[in-house]
Design an enzyme around this catalytic site. Sequence first.
Site, PDB file in Angstrom:
ATOM      1  N   SER A 554      -3.848  11.213 -54.221  1.00 14.35           N
ATOM      2  CA  SER A 554      -5.033  10.538 -54.904  1.00 14.35           C
ATOM      3  C   SER A 554      -5.872  11.568 -55.245  1.00 14.35           C
ATOM      4  CB  SER A 554      -5.501   9.387 -54.105  1.00 14.35           C
ATOM      5  OG  SER A 554      -6.334   8.396 -54.821  1.00 14.35           O
ATOM      6  N   HIS A 676      -0.182   2.342 -55.376  1.00 16.82           N
ATOM      7  CA  HIS A 676      -0.404   3.457 -54.968  1.00 16.82           C
ATOM      8  C   HIS A 676      -0.109   4.104 -53.630  1.00 16.82           C
ATOM      9  CE1 HIS A 676      -3.701   6.515 -55.661  1.00 16.82           C
ATOM     10  NE2 HIS A 676      -4.266   6.543 -54.440  1.00 16.82           N
TER      11      HIS A 676
END
EC number: 3.4.21.-
Length: 723
Positions: A554, A676
């Site tokens: 991320s 994610h």
Amino acid sequence: MWDKSLRPPLPRAEPRIRVLHDDVTVDRYGWLRDRENPDVRAYLEAENSYAEQATAHLRRLKTELIAEIEGRQPCEGATPPFQVGPFDYFQGHERGLPHPVWWRRPVTGGSAELVLDPNAIPGADVFYWLGVFEPSDDGRYLAFSVDLIGAERYELRVRDMSDGRDVWRDAGSVGQVVWAADNHTLFFTRERPDRRQHHQIVRLNVGRGNSEVVFEEANERLAVLVRRSQSGAWLFLDVLTTSDMSSYVQRGAAEVWCLPADEPGGQWRRIVMRELGHQIYAEHWYDRFLFRVDDAGPYWRLVSAPIDDPSPSRWEEVVPHRAGVTIDEIHVLEQHLVLLEREGLRPRLISRNRSGRVGAVIVPDEPSCTIRVGLSAGGCYSAARHPFRSSKLTYSVSSFVTPDTFIEHDFANDRSVVLCEARVPGYDATQYLATVVMAEAEDGVQVPISLVARRDRTSPGPVLLSVYGCYGIPRLPSFLAWPSSMTARLSLLDREVAFGIVHVRGGGELGRPWHDAATRDQKRITHTDLISATEGLIERGFATRDGVVIEGKSGGGGTVLATAVFRPNLFRAVVAEVPLADIIDTQLDSTMPYTLKETAEYGDPQDAYEYRYLRSYDPYYNLSPERSLPPTYVDAALDDGQVIYYQPARYVAQRRSCATDRDPDLVFRIRMVGGHSGPSHGPGIAEQAAFRMAWVLDQLRSHAPPPSRKARSAARRSTDPVR
């Protein structure tokens, strides 16, 4: 070795010129944002195909790694039940079902009752993630939320346990959920349609089936949170800034409102004004409010105030501000106040009685570890809890070498008992050594690195370094959770690859000043800290000069991509999972979900000075034919709600276009299911980890010898059936 004749895919270019602050940039792959364009899907599938072909020589190794990872999964019963009202709630795994089932049993004894079977929810066989699991005090209702796509938008449902029917559903994206003391009023937060932050508080009367918005925050740089005091007597409404998450569990608020939990229809009362300019976390203990506040300094102090007048003029200090000692959390029992503090990387629990006298001091025998207080259902928005009318507190300790261990401490007699610990088949903790070393940064600051390796590893040797360094979020070692995930990392350690977490500035491991030192026009300190840490490990003789791989996820993925541009010859390879790869474009796009938060972290490109600083390290716009970068693994997820799939995809396409050979050492995978955090269940979890590790080992092939005899024996034991 992989087939060098393979040719990576390259999508068509549609150049778009942008001039901002007299700087000209060219974006060739903006069209990849159009998810409905069939050419987008075709390109993503072509990249997946290339990744499989380019790593075909690693199939046997991947198979071995998958077997090792799956063989190390903790045995059932790794988490104790948690109590709400008259029931203990717990999970049970049933053979052949992808998700554990929720049950409850009366605290006084009796048979177990089914509460929630995720396997019966349509779509959960593909993807399922829990948001909250919150029973009412009397057990009549259960509020739970689920994400069935991976985009982290949770649908709320309320179940009547008297007949098992769902009596309420809210299709909006719901966050925190809390019950009032009347057992039929529910408060929850709802997201803005265009921003990934919650701005409304909704009150639901389950009995009547009607809901209404009772609070709405108009400032889109702020978010709201609702919670219940640990005493159960009060509800708190926090108005949060989105720029600093250094206190990740109990985040400080700019403004706090309160409401008696037994008066859910009453008026909320503001007890902390945002005009104070402080960050505050509120709790309740007896006839006073407790405030963890940063007015005396960034490491927080603790004060108390009368409930009827909690203004700053009435604050009385309980624990002073101490430089270098962060007060992370406040926990209250009926007779004991317990603080979770952190000095350096080492956490500790300290109790005080009502008169303020210090009682137990609990310090784990670990140089760097994670302590979590209380028990929860483990959902994304689930709050940890513990019985208030008790002298006992449950907490867990986890590290590189210690599987998650749950301990109950009785503060009345200062005694502890281990409730349960994750049992990992074939794992022998004595074979591994965890330590912390310091590296000197460019400005002389000492940057800590948490490291773990086999005791019989030969130094210097290959090292995989993980880094985050964003938003003030602390990343500390734990056994089962990311970023450590040791059930997978052990396969690297057993092949003599050491693993470490570099606690660079920009993160929150050493308190809020650690974050503030590397934001906006100082953000490059995050990257230079990582470079200094790598050089320090090489100089100490721990890492080989051509044997360091860096990884980030991320925001951390953006960190490693940017750092590799500054010192490409320092790193053997780069692993960037769902990376924030186009910082400038993200912040210039007002439709992106986290634009405002990232502007606070990295700077505003609309400002000419901050734009030029961003331009100096933005991964996407620092790609060029003149720059040769290390072999790089990048992944993404089609349904990612945080880093949108086209952010990594555009980076990969742009990088391929800058190389005459399309950069065959760049491997890109995109998940068509999940978000994610990857797959929610099934073989895809182990496969994803094994693919990355096989790729890393391949890059380190000249540095990483085969597993030692002891390691091979341990790996075989880990895949044996449990006896």
